[in-house]
Scaffold this motif. Structure first.
Motif, PDB file in Angstrom:
ATOM      1  N   ARG A  28     -26.729 -11.932  80.006  1.00  0.00           N
ATOM      2  CA  ARG A  28     -26.904 -13.330  79.588  1.00  0.00           C
ATOM      3  C   ARG A  28     -28.392 -13.602  79.368  1.00  0.00           C
ATOM      4  O   ARG A  28     -29.243 -12.910  79.930  1.00  0.00           O
ATOM      5  CB  ARG A  28     -26.483 -14.319  80.661  1.00  0.00           C
ATOM      6  N   ALA A  29     -28.665 -14.690  78.661  1.00  0.00           N
ATOM      7  CA  ALA A  29     -30.049 -15.107  78.433  1.00  0.00           C
ATOM      8  C   ALA A  29     -30.781 -15.239  79.763  1.00  0.00           C
ATOM      9  O   ALA A  29     -30.214 -15.749  80.737  1.00  0.00           O
ATOM     10  CB  ALA A  29     -30.070 -16.440  77.691  1.00  0.00           C
ATOM     11  N   GLY A  30     -31.998 -14.744  79.814  1.00  0.00           N
ATOM     12  CA  GLY A  30     -32.793 -14.817  81.033  1.00  0.00           C
ATOM     13  C   GLY A  30     -32.763 -13.537  81.859  1.00  0.00           C
ATOM     14  O   GLY A  30     -33.541 -13.396  82.803  1.00  0.00           O
ATOM     15  N   THR A  70     -38.103  -6.925  68.710  1.00  0.00           N
ATOM     16  CA  THR A  70     -37.118  -7.958  69.046  1.00  0.00           C
ATOM     17  C   THR A  70     -35.890  -7.847  68.138  1.00  0.00           C
ATOM     18  O   THR A  70     -35.987  -7.371  67.004  1.00  0.00           O
ATOM     19  CB  THR A  70     -37.710  -9.376  68.925  1.00  0.00           C
ATOM     20  N   THR A  72     -31.966  -9.994  67.269  1.00  0.00           N
ATOM     21  CA  THR A  72     -31.176 -11.203  67.466  1.00  0.00           C
ATOM     22  C   THR A  72     -29.721 -10.824  67.717  1.00  0.00           C
ATOM     23  O   THR A  72     -29.017 -10.399  66.804  1.00  0.00           O
ATOM     24  CB  THR A  72     -31.291 -12.127  66.238  1.00  0.00           C
ATOM     25  N   ASN A  75     -25.789 -14.106  71.297  1.00  0.00           N
ATOM     26  CA  ASN A  75     -26.049 -15.167  72.290  1.00  0.00           C
ATOM     27  C   ASN A  75     -27.484 -15.269  72.789  1.00  0.00           C
ATOM     28  O   ASN A  75     -27.791 -16.149  73.591  1.00  0.00           O
ATOM     29  CB  ASN A  75     -25.120 -14.992  73.488  1.00  0.00           C
ATOM     30  N   PHE A  76     -28.342 -14.369  72.369  1.00  0.00           N
ATOM     31  CA  PHE A  76     -29.737 -14.396  72.835  1.00  0.00           C
ATOM     32  C   PHE A  76     -30.576 -13.436  71.993  1.00  0.00           C
ATOM     33  O   PHE A  76     -30.034 -12.619  71.240  1.00  0.00           O
ATOM     34  CB  PHE A  76     -29.823 -13.994  74.314  1.00  0.00           C
ATOM     35  N   GLU A  77     -31.899 -13.576  72.137  1.00  0.00           N
ATOM     36  CA  GLU A  77     -32.818 -12.605  71.546  1.00  0.00           C
ATOM     37  C   GLU A  77     -32.972 -11.458  72.544  1.00  0.00           C
ATOM     38  O   GLU A  77     -33.032 -11.692  73.760  1.00  0.00           O
ATOM     39  CB  GLU A  77     -34.198 -13.236  71.334  1.00  0.00           C
ATOM     40  N   ASP A 103     -35.828 -17.280  77.985  1.00  0.00           N
ATOM     41  CA  ASP A 103     -34.502 -17.406  77.383  1.00  0.00           C
ATOM     42  C   ASP A 103     -34.044 -16.211  76.566  1.00  0.00           C
ATOM     43  O   ASP A 103     -33.072 -16.296  75.844  1.00  0.00           O
ATOM     44  CB  ASP A 103     -34.395 -18.699  76.563  1.00  0.00           C
ATOM     45  N   GLY A 104     -34.731 -15.096  76.737  1.00  0.00           N
ATOM     46  CA  GLY A 104     -34.266 -13.889  76.070  1.00  0.00           C
ATOM     47  C   GLY A 104     -33.654 -12.930  77.065  1.00  0.00           C
ATOM     48  O   GLY A 104     -33.485 -13.253  78.237  1.00  0.00           O
ATOM     49  N   VAL A 105     -33.295 -11.748  76.582  1.00  0.00           N
ATOM     50  CA  VAL A 105     -32.942 -10.633  77.464  1.00  0.00           C
ATOM     51  C   VAL A 105     -34.047  -9.599  77.284  1.00  0.00           C
ATOM     52  O   VAL A 105     -34.355  -9.199  76.166  1.00  0.00           O
ATOM     53  CB  VAL A 105     -31.562 -10.047  77.096  1.00  0.00           C
TER      54      VAL A 105
END
Ligand SMILES: Nc1ncnc2c1ncn2[C@@H]1O[C@H](COP(=O)(O)OP(=O)(O)OP(=O)(O)O)[C@@H](O)[C@H]1O
Ligand SMILES: [Mg+2]
Length: 151
Positions: A28-30, A70, A72, A75-77, A103-105
């Motif tokens: 998940r993001a984070g 990076t 995309t 659900n997240f970068e 807010d990325g992984v």
């Protein structure tokens, strides 16, 4: 406190990629994943497996010189770092790691370079080569263990 969640033998390159793909549905993001292991242990190969599981077949170059790549995902970068060439811990801010952590992984090769910025909530993928045999330990805290086992 972190403990081993899973230990696995990696008989070939495809097995290392499959282990990356295995983690994809749990992320998940984070989230921050630390890729530990010596030169050539399979860190980038593992990241390629994860990224292609989330994006479909795509090119995943090693961030050896760019230090970060990076992607995309739905659900997240995804921020794929290779910090081997980082000279000072503080240089990592210039790579955008603040936004990545928020807010990325983050997938981080050579996380030892920024040890002072880590807090123990990261999932660790420890890739090893012992007597010519490759393997990996997945290490995480209670929250990670629950997330993976309850899925
Ligand atoms: N389980 C495996 N069995 C055999 N070869 C593997 C396995 N996993 C990866 N490899 C191979 O090992 C080599 C090094 O892999 P990779 O570039 O992923 O390592 P790395 O840990 O990212 O290295 P670096 O520290 O230089 O970034 C590649 O040729 C890859 O195909
Ligand atoms: Mg690499």
């Amino acid at each position: 406190m972190s403990r081993i969640i899973k230990t696995i033998d990696l008989k070939d390159e495809a097995s290392t990629q499959a282990l990356g793909a295995w983690l994809a549905p749990f992320l998940r993001a984070g989230d921050v994943v630390l890729l530990q292991g010596d030169l050539g242990a399979g860190k980038t190969t593992w990241a390629r497996g994860l990224i292609c599981a989330l994006l479909g077949d795509t090119e995943v170059p090693s961030p050896t010189y760019t230090l970060v790549q990076t992607y995309t995902a739905p659900n997240f970068e995804i921020w794929h770092f290779d910090l081997y060439r980082l000279k000072h811990e503080t240089e990592v801010w210039e790579l955008g790691i603040e936004e990545a952590l928020d807010d990325g992984v983050c997938l981080i090769e050579w996380p030892e370079r920024i040890a002072g910025l880590l807090n123990g909530t990261e999932l660790v993928v420890a890739l090893n080569i012992k007597n010519g045999r490759r393997g990996a330990d997945i290490i995480g805290n209670k929250a990670w263990k629950a997330r993976i086992h309850d899925a």
